[in-house]
Each structure stands twice: as C-alpha cells, then as structure tokens.
Design a protein around this motif. Structure first.
Motif, PDB file in Angstrom:
ATOM      1  N   ALA A 317       0.842  -1.196   0.000  1.00 40.47           N
ATOM      2  CA  ALA A 317       0.000   0.000   0.000  1.00 40.47           C
ATOM      3  C   ALA A 317       0.873   1.240   0.000  1.00 40.47           C
ATOM      4  N   LEU A 318       0.278   2.363  -0.377  1.00 36.62           N
ATOM      5  CA  LEU A 318       0.984   3.628  -0.485  1.00 36.62           C
ATOM      6  C   LEU A 318       0.739   4.458   0.772  1.00 36.62           C
ATOM      7  N   VAL A 319       1.822   4.969   1.387  1.00 33.97           N
ATOM      8  CA  VAL A 319       1.713   5.769   2.606  1.00 33.97           C
ATOM      9  C   VAL A 319       2.568   7.014   2.474  1.00 33.97           C
ATOM     10  N   ARG A 320       2.363   7.936   3.419  1.00 31.55           N
ATOM     11  CA  ARG A 320       3.204   9.127   3.491  1.00 31.55           C
ATOM     12  C   ARG A 320       4.136   8.992   4.684  1.00 31.55           C
ATOM     13  N   LEU A 321       5.420   9.194   4.447  1.00 26.71           N
ATOM     14  CA  LEU A 321       6.431   9.024   5.485  1.00 26.71           C
ATOM     15  C   LEU A 321       6.625  10.324   6.266  1.00 26.71           C
ATOM     16  N   GLY A 322       7.470  10.244   7.280  1.00 25.70           N
ATOM     17  CA  GLY A 322       7.745  11.419   8.091  1.00 25.70           C
ATOM     18  C   GLY A 322       8.343  12.562   7.301  1.00 25.70           C
ATOM     19  N   SER A 323       9.081  12.235   6.228  1.00 26.44           N
ATOM     20  CA  SER A 323       9.680  13.254   5.366  1.00 26.44           C
ATOM     21  C   SER A 323       8.671  13.897   4.429  1.00 26.44           C
ATOM     22  N   GLU A 324       7.400  13.419   4.469  1.00 27.91           N
ATOM     23  CA  GLU A 324       6.327  13.832   3.570  1.00 27.91           C
ATOM     24  C   GLU A 324       6.417  13.163   2.202  1.00 27.91           C
ATOM     25  N   ALA A 325       7.415  12.310   1.973  1.00 27.59           N
ATOM     26  CA  ALA A 325       7.501  11.566   0.723  1.00 27.59           C
ATOM     27  C   ALA A 325       6.494  10.419   0.730  1.00 27.59           C
ATOM     28  N   GLU A 326       5.950  10.095  -0.435  1.00 29.52           N
ATOM     29  CA  GLU A 326       5.100   8.928  -0.578  1.00 29.52           C
ATOM     30  C   GLU A 326       5.962   7.708  -0.896  1.00 29.52           C
ATOM     31  N   ALA A 327       5.606   6.583  -0.322  1.00 34.10           N
ATOM     32  CA  ALA A 327       6.355   5.352  -0.570  1.00 34.10           C
ATOM     33  C   ALA A 327       5.417   4.169  -0.415  1.00 34.10           C
ATOM     34  N   TRP A 328       5.759   3.085  -1.089  1.00 33.06           N
ATOM     35  CA  TRP A 328       5.044   1.828  -0.909  1.00 33.06           C
ATOM     36  C   TRP A 328       5.605   1.096   0.306  1.00 33.06           C
ATOM     37  N   VAL A 329       4.715   0.384   1.006  1.00 37.93           N
ATOM     38  CA  VAL A 329       5.117  -0.485   2.105  1.00 37.93           C
ATOM     39  C   VAL A 329       4.281  -1.762   1.994  1.00 37.93           C
ATOM     40  N   TYR A 330       4.700  -2.814   2.693  1.00 38.41           N
ATOM     41  CA  TYR A 330       3.958  -4.076   2.659  1.00 38.41           C
ATOM     42  C   TYR A 330       3.117  -4.233   3.916  1.00 38.41           C
ATOM     43  N   LEU A 331       1.851  -4.571   3.708  1.00 47.85           N
ATOM     44  CA  LEU A 331       0.873  -4.685   4.776  1.00 47.85           C
ATOM     45  C   LEU A 331       0.691  -6.138   5.187  1.00 47.85           C
ATOM     46  N   ALA A 332       0.399  -6.351   6.440  1.00 45.06           N
ATOM     47  CA  ALA A 332       0.128  -7.702   6.925  1.00 45.06           C
ATOM     48  C   ALA A 332      -1.346  -8.015   6.757  1.00 45.06           C
ATOM     49  N   GLY A 333      -1.671  -8.712   5.721  1.00 46.06           N
ATOM     50  CA  GLY A 333      -3.000  -9.273   5.544  1.00 46.06           C
ATOM     51  C   GLY A 333      -4.087  -8.317   5.131  1.00 46.06           C
ATOM     52  N   GLY A 334      -4.097  -7.082   5.566  1.00 41.64           N
ATOM     53  CA  GLY A 334      -5.212  -6.195   5.306  1.00 41.64           C
ATOM     54  C   GLY A 334      -4.902  -5.138   4.288  1.00 41.64           C
ATOM     55  N   HIS A 335      -5.498  -3.977   4.455  1.00 38.85           N
ATOM     56  CA  HIS A 335      -5.343  -2.874   3.521  1.00 38.85           C
ATOM     57  C   HIS A 335      -4.549  -1.755   4.175  1.00 38.85           C
ATOM     58  N   GLY A 336      -4.584  -0.596   3.583  1.00 36.85           N
ATOM     59  CA  GLY A 336      -3.713   0.481   3.996  1.00 36.85           C
ATOM     60  C   GLY A 336      -3.845   0.917   5.435  1.00 36.85           C
ATOM     61  N   ALA A 337      -5.008   0.721   6.055  1.00 37.21           N
ATOM     62  CA  ALA A 337      -5.195   1.178   7.433  1.00 37.21           C
ATOM     63  C   ALA A 337      -4.731   0.155   8.454  1.00 37.21           C
ATOM     64  N   ASN A 338      -4.252  -1.004   7.977  1.00 38.98           N
ATOM     65  CA  ASN A 338      -3.895  -2.052   8.907  1.00 38.98           C
ATOM     66  C   ASN A 338      -2.396  -2.063   9.169  1.00 38.98           C
TER      67      ASN A 338
END
Length: 345
Positions: A317-338
């Motif tokens: 899923a796509l998230v915003r990091l502390g630097s304000e950059a957008e990056a993909w990360v891997y989620l455990a089982g669910g969607h972006g809010a998990n």
C-alpha cells in the motif's frame, strides 16, 4: 491454496487499491493476448479487497460496421484506425471519471452483434471505483491512470485467437487469414508506433495463463518508485541477492506504526534473508509511535520482483512518510489502514 495466477492478479489488485479514486485502468495487449479474461479476474480481485470495481469492454465502443470496414473487411489499417470510437469513449467514460468529472459514465454505445447504436442512461460511479477496461490499441489516443499490458507472444495469441474465432469467422483457414492480414498485422503496427509495453505501468507475461509473470509494476519502463524498508531489505547483501545491486536509500520514519515480529515459513524468503524472524509493524494511529527505516529507490521491474518475493500474507500500500515523501510499504493481511509487513521491508 492460492494459485500462481491468483497471486499475480492479487499483486496487481493490491497496487490499484493503493492508488487514487476513481481509477481508470486499461488492460491492453495484442488481439487474443488474454485481455478480457485477465480484466474480469482483476476486477474481481479488486472487489475482493473492499474497493468498488467494474469491468467494461471496448466491444461496446466499436464504430458501426460501415465505418469499421470502410477500408475493406481484411484491412489491417482499417482495424487499427477505424475499429473503435475512441473520441466518444473518452468523452463518455474517461472524462466523467477523471479530475473534475461528474462520475456519470456510459457502459456502451453500440450492440456489436446487431450493429445497432445504443443510447442507454449513464451509470453513476462511486467515489472509490476502479474501472477496468479491456481492448486493443488503448494507448494510441487515450489517457489512463494505470495501464496493464498483457504481454503474449504473437504465435501464442495466434493459436488462441484462431481456435477461439474459428466458428465466428467461418472456419479455421478464414480465422487464420483474418489474424494474419487484419488483427495481428494491426497489432504489429501498434507495437511499432506506440511502444505500449514500455509505456504501461504494469506488464504481465501471459504466454502461460496458469503461470503469468509479473514483469513490471508501478510505472513506465524508465520510472523510479519508493519502497519503505524497515527490515532485511535495508541490508546490501539482501539487495544484491534480490536485485543484483545495492539500492539508493535515505533514512526515514513511518509515523503511527509500532514494530513487532513475525515468523516466516516460506523457504525462499528465509534463504534470501537468512532468518525466519522478520519485523512487522502495525498501525496504531498514535503520532507518538513511529517505525524507523529506509526509503529505497527501485525500478518498476524491481518493485515487481519485490511483489513476487513477498509471502502471500502481505499486501502493498501507499503511505506518506515522516519526510512527507510517498512510498510503498507491505501490509500484513489487510489494507492500507492495517499493518505493514517487513518480510522484505
């Protein structure tokens, strides 16, 4: 147990679910590459992840037969230039679902079998719609949010298509002639003039429909994407083993997530990382929680390789990091809010 095809389609669906809304997705490729089947399955995979999804075929946006065949029934140029009413499709589908559109789009303007124009009422799209459209030459004139190119060799598509259309086209010899002179001749022109595989944001090898290959995801062939890593993928030996090179990266944090640990059972993942104990972070929403890591720069081919490497329990899923950059990360089982996975992250 999940099949290889379901796994690849699931990775593409994860990618689409993580993007903006509504989303206009083309499934492009040469004639008989497997576009329609893949589009239907991809639509179902997106819906299974909790997002609104609909499938639309360009068959409903053909020109009338008199226009389609005005250069001759066997003309490759006629098929390439005259088959589809791209202008109407853009006006009635892509523009309403694009920025500033009213979300009211048409499903079709023609009944192809009877060659009859249709004037059906529009459908109102939900705000989170992923519209998946299959057809030929979709990158010639049209603008999309994402394009999935179904990469199938001509000889494989020829065998599939002629077998499929034998009855429709009046026999096997007639089907073979139609593919040689019209359909695949037009497809070769499209590949030469447009370079659709290089422009597509996702490329799937579909020579073997039971074992498709995810070649690229996340952008065109020359694109660079960000992947936030807080686990073994930060180490140069794992990067070299997995990608053949060390990756450029910057330290960053993922706000609102707390780290935990998970045991991996996939032997391939363990062999590359050297351990079955991998970090996992879970979303708390508490700004006091943050997970440190590295924002890595990957090619779209490398992002596809990371998707293939990831175990099936995790989604990207796509998230915003502390630097304000957008990056993909891997989620455990669910969607972006998990929770976010670190099996390669």
């Amino acid at each position: 147990m999940i099949t290889p095809r379901e796994r690849v389609l699931g990775r593409i669906a994860d990618h689409l679910v993580g993007l903006g809304r509504p989303l206009r997705v083309a499934v492009d490729g040469i004639t008989a590459s497997g576009k329609t089947t893949l589009a239907r399955e991809l639509t179902a995979a997106v819906a299974a992840r909790g997002r609104s999804a609909a499938h639309l075929s360009m068959d409903g946006f053909h020109n009338l037969r008199a226009v389609r065949h005005r250069q001759g029934r066997d003309s490759a140029d006629g098929y390439y230039l005259d088959a589809y009413d791209f202008r109407s499709f853009s006006r009635l589908v892509l523009e309403p679902l694009g920025p500033g559109g009213d979300h009211r789009y048409r499903e079709r303007i023609i009944d192809l079998r009877s060659d009859t124009p249709l004037d059906e009422p529009p459908i109102t799209a939900p705000d989170d719609l992923v519209l998946v459209v299959d057809g030929s030459f979709l990158q010639r004139e049209l603008e999309w949010d994402e394009v999935v190119f179904v990469d199938t060799p001509f000889e494989v598509a020829f065998e599939r298509g002629t077998r499929r259309d034998t009855e429709l086209l009046g026999g096997l010899p007639e089907a073979q002639r139609a593919f040689e002179q019209r359909y695949h001749a037009a497809s070769r022109r499209y590949l030469d003039e447009v370079g659709p595989a290089e422009r597509a944001s996702v490329v799937v090898g579909n020579a073997d429909v039971t074992h498709p290959v995810l070649h690229r995801i996340g952008g065109a062939a020359d694109a660079v994407v960000n992947l936030f890593s807080y686990g073994t993928l930060q180490t140069p030996p794992v990067q070299v083993e997995h990608f053949g090179r060390t990756l450029a990266g910057k330290e960053d944090v993922l706000p609102g997530y707390r780290q935990d640990w998970v045991t991996i059972t996939d032997p391939a993942v363990i062999a590359v990382s050297g351990t079955d104990r991998h970090p996992i972070v879970r979303r708390t929403g508490d700004p006091a929680d943050a997970t440190s890591g590295t924002m890595l720069e990957l090619t779209t081919t490398e992002l596809a390789a990371a998707d293939v490497y990831e175990v099936d329990d995790y989604r990207r899923a796509l998230v915003r990091l502390g630097s304000e950059a957008e990056a993909w990360v891997y989620l455990a089982g669910g969607h972006g809010a998990n929770s976010v996975d670190g099996s390669v992250a």
